[in-house]
Design a protein around this motif. Structure first.
Motif, mmCIF file in Angstrom:
data_model
loop_
_atom_site.group_PDB
_atom_site.id
_atom_site.type_symbol
_atom_site.label_atom_id
_atom_site.label_comp_id
_atom_site.label_asym_id
_atom_site.label_seq_id
_atom_site.Cartn_x
_atom_site.Cartn_y
_atom_site.Cartn_z
ATOM 1 N N GLU A 120 -21.190 -7.832 -11.346
ATOM 2 C CA GLU A 120 -19.859 -7.479 -10.857
ATOM 3 C C GLU A 120 -19.164 -8.691 -10.258
ATOM 4 O O GLU A 120 -19.800 -9.534 -9.611
ATOM 5 C CB GLU A 120 -19.954 -6.374 -9.802
ATOM 6 C CG GLU A 120 -20.513 -5.066 -10.324
ATOM 7 C CD GLU A 120 -20.665 -4.028 -9.229
ATOM 8 O OE1 GLU A 120 -20.925 -2.859 -9.565
ATOM 9 O OE2 GLU A 120 -20.509 -4.401 -8.041
ATOM 10 N N THR A 131 -26.988 -10.178 -9.809
ATOM 11 C CA THR A 131 -27.893 -9.037 -9.880
ATOM 12 C C THR A 131 -27.213 -7.789 -10.424
ATOM 13 O O THR A 131 -27.869 -6.915 -10.993
ATOM 14 C CB THR A 131 -28.479 -8.716 -8.493
ATOM 15 O OG1 THR A 131 -27.411 -8.382 -7.596
ATOM 16 C CG2 THR A 131 -29.244 -9.912 -7.948
ATOM 17 N N THR A 132 -25.884 -7.702 -10.261
ATOM 18 C CA THR A 132 -25.156 -6.515 -10.712
ATOM 19 C C THR A 132 -24.179 -6.798 -11.836
ATOM 20 O O THR A 132 -23.726 -5.873 -12.511
ATOM 21 C CB THR A 132 -24.371 -5.898 -9.544
ATOM 22 O OG1 THR A 132 -23.348 -6.818 -9.109
ATOM 23 C CG2 THR A 132 -25.298 -5.569 -8.382
ATOM 24 N N SER A 181 -27.323 -5.943 1.173
ATOM 25 C CA SER A 181 -26.340 -5.530 0.174
ATOM 26 C C SER A 181 -25.044 -6.264 0.459
ATOM 27 O O SER A 181 -24.111 -5.730 1.042
ATOM 28 C CB SER A 181 -26.110 -4.014 0.226
ATOM 29 O OG SER A 181 -25.773 -3.615 1.526
#
Length: 711
Positions: free
Chosen positions: A544, A541-542, A388
């Motif tokens: 953000e 992937t996010t 992460s």
């Protein structure tokens, strides 16, 4: 598990255990980063010959810069135990992937194996044979990017199979060992070709090509057995792949492909000859059309349409409209696009004097090894785990499987001009060359051009704002489109799912996002923000924004180095190109170039970086090793884009005000051709095989086709 310390490493979780050691997710407390830490068995520490070989071969493995080779941060010995510190990868090994999914679709299997081939070819070029190619040593990220791990038993090309034993333990996995590994023959790169063919067989069928109830039976199968045809095991596998696997598994290494890239190319060709033509796109309401399947795919047929235009070096000097003096065309969003053979079979007996004795010796050694330490299928899953990350680390790898590249020619032939609609500012050919996506500004669509048919097959609505620049994820499954309105009130990056041609995500960013680039593993998108002098980093992937870093004023372009450890920006108003470390975002170099640097391109070998300077009408060639300008080339008026031929011999510039594409010989800087292409050429993108280039003409709404390779 409860964390414990191993030297400066905090061991957090056990990721895998096998005959070649234990792999942990660990924290390097010196550098504050998570790593995959492999601890080798204690028995190796007592062997002086192995210790010497370990250090020597790890030095070679650590210097491999091929993106699909797992990066090695450090290695050595702590408290009498050998270790290897590797990058921690978000993914799973192929063994687990097959357990979860069963046989892979042929296109996916070939795509993954092709990336393994690239890693092996890099090792072979440095004199190393991997010798342990197997599913658990191949890691696959969620975007299907491959890392090859466990080069720890790699040996110099030409060593014999008898060197495989360390303290009586055979190194490697018998299910994937080439026949010569059981004899006294020297081992070369073709042993890895055999193992790669085993891997391809298993990816296609979820079964190993050879099985045996005991070790002698398994080795006998490798030496004398014939595996079943892959097309007979799983419905839907093209029969053409049978021959590819069979040649890769030839008993006599002289009959195999000479290297892994040749096997991968033959597998792609087997798919290409069986792929159906795309269906006509459906018409949607409001007259908008999307292609049925715009995802890049291999070329399905030879073009039959007649080519128009003549080879020319003449410069058009009249008849082209001229934009206003303050219109650099960059503010409106155009810019440059980022861009099986084998020897005849020779049959000879594989058996050599002493082969039977060697086989028996291996049986005894392996039997001893398995009874004393076991053989866990997780061996080699070293770096496979989820992470992460809150900031990007230095990536590895670009592209899907490499195509067979055609040699570029000094004078391309100008072909047809394709009507694509008004203001095509920027074009980008998809990673494997099947489609070109075009940012059609005034229509607020991404126009899809089928490069097999050379016609528009769809238009994708972009409702947020006019599209400006486009780049693809390394696997081609996502297109990233920067958009902004002329009043700068809407600024965003739009994610397009190329399977559905639908907008999946819209990420608001700073004012006037220009030409972005993904890290080589596809995890992060680096977006230059023109009006605010920074690069914003998006987690793909996010969706953000995870980081922002300051650059000199008005960055236009982002390009990553071949190994992904460095990225460059072209800073338009500052007259410089800047180099940054990808992992730390530290400034590495500021390189003075011409006036108003616009577009950047990296040579295929990574040794040269080129930038076109809009207002000084020049091309600057930069040595990436020294970060110095080694050559300046005079060009026509207002060059706006630059891209390399895939073979690296030539590059192409789009001179927007001159109405030309110029061809430059990269070794000398000599301009070999000046080709009129239309009204205001604003970008040029080349197919990965190097055969064709597509030039957007902003002023007349066309895309000009150039034949850039010899027929």
């Amino acid at each position: 598990m409860t964390p414990r310390m191993f030297g400066p490493y905090e061991l957090l979780d056990l990721l895998g255990r096998g005959g070649m050691g234990d792999v942990y997710r660990a924290r390097d407390t010196r550098r504050g980063r998570l790593v995959a830490l492999k601890l080798l068995p204690d028995l190796y520490t007592d062997d002086a010959e192995y210790l010497s070989r370990f250090r020597r071969e790890q030095l070679v493995a650590a210097r491999l810069r091929e993106p699909h080779v797992i990066p090695i941060h450090d290695f050595g010995e702590i408290d009498g135990r050998l270790f290897i510190d590797m990058r921690l990868v978000d993914g799973e090994h192929v063994g687990r992937l097959l357990e979860r999914t069963g046989p892979l679709p042929p296109a996916r299997a070939v795509h993954l194996v092709g990336q393994v081939a690239e890693a092996l070819a890099a090792a072979h070029a440095d004199g190393l044979v991997h010798r342990d190619v197997k599913p658990t040593n191949v890691l696959v990220t969620p975007s299907d990017f491959v890392y090859v791990v466990d080069f720890g038993i790699a040996r110099k090309i030409g060593t014999t199979s008898t060197a495989l034993t360390v303290s009586g333990a055979t190194v490697g996995t018998l299910d994937y060992m080439a026949p010569e590994r059981f004899t006294n023959l020297p081992v070369d790169a073709r042993a890895d070709v055999y193992s790669l063919a085993c891997l391809l067989h298993e990816c296609l069928t979820d079964t190993r090509p050879f099985r045996g109830d005991d070790l002698p039976a398994l080795m006998h199968a490798h030496l004398y057995g014939t595996p079943a045809r892959v097309s007979s095991l799983v419905p839907g596998i093209p029969p053409a792949l049978d021959a590819v696997v069979a040649r890769g598994l030839a008993k006599d290494r002289e009959d195999r492909y000479p290297g892994p890239l040749e096997l991968a190319a033959a597998a792609r060709e087997a798919l290409r000859t069986t792929e159906p033509l795309p269906q006509a796109p459906p018409v949607l309401p409001a007259g908008r059309v999307v292609p049925t399947d715009p995802r890049p795919a291999e070329r399905t047929e030879e073009r039959t349409e007649e080519r128009t235009g003549e080879r020319t070096t003449a410069v058009a000097s009249a008849g082209l409209p001229t934009p206003g003096p303050d219109d650099h065309r960059d503010g409106g969003g155009p810019g440059g696009a980022g861009a099986s053979g084998g020897r005849p079979a020779r049959r000879r007996a594989l058996a050599v004097a002493g082969a039977v004795a060697a086989v028996l010796a291996v049986v005894l050694a392996v039997t001893w090894a398995l009874t004393t330490r076991g053989d866990d299928p997780q061996d080699g899953a070293a770096a496979g785990t989820s992470t992460s990350a809150t900031s990007p680390s230095a990536p590895a790898s670009p592209t899907p499987t490499a195509p067979v590249v055609s040699p570029s020619v000094p004078i391309p032939a100008a072909g047809a001009a394709i009507d694509v609609g008004p203001t095509p500012g920027y074009a980008q050919v998809a990673p494997n060359g099947r489609y070109a996506y075009i940012a059609s500004r005034d229509e607020r669509v991404v126009t899809v051009l089928d490069t097999t048919l050379d016609r528009v097959t769809g238009k994708i609505p972009i409702d947020a704002a006019p599209p400006r620049f486009i780049t693809f994820s390394p696997d081609g499954r996502t297109a990233y489109v920067t958009v902004y309105t002329d009043d700068k009130t809407v600024n965003a990056v739009v994610f397009l799912d190329t399977a559905t041609n639908r907008v999946s995500t819209t990420v608001p960013v700073g004012k006037r996002p220009f030409a972005p680039a993904t890290t080589l593993d596809g995890r992060f998108l680096y977006v230059p923000i023109h009006d605010e002098g920074r690069v914003e980093v998006i987690d793909t992937t996010t969706g953000e924004i995870v980081d922002r870093l300051t650059t000199p004023p008005n960055p236009h372009w982002v390009v990553f180095s071949r190994d992904g450890g460095t990225f460059y920006t072209a800073d338009h108003e500052s007259g410089v190109v800047t180099a940054f470390d990808t992992a730390s975002h530290a400034l590495l170099a500021t390189i003075e170039v011409g006036v108003s640097p616009h577009s950047l391109a990296l040579s295929p070998d990574g040794g040269q970086l080129s930038v076109v300077n809009y207002d000084s009408n020049t091309l600057s060639m930069i040595d990436t090793a020294t970060h110095t300008v080694v050559r300046t080339v005079d060009l026509g008026n207002n060059p706006q884009d630059v891209t390399y031929a895939p073979d690296g011999v030539h590059l192409y510039t789009a001179d927007v005000e001159a109405g030309l594409v110029e061809v430059v010989e990269t070794a000398t800087g000599r301009v070999t051709a000046r080709i009129p292409t239309g009204d205001s050429p604003s970008s040029v993108s080349v197919t990965p095989d190097g055969r064709r280039a597509y030039v957007t003409n902003l002023g007349d709404g066309t895309v000009r086709v150039l034949d850039t390779a010899a027929l």
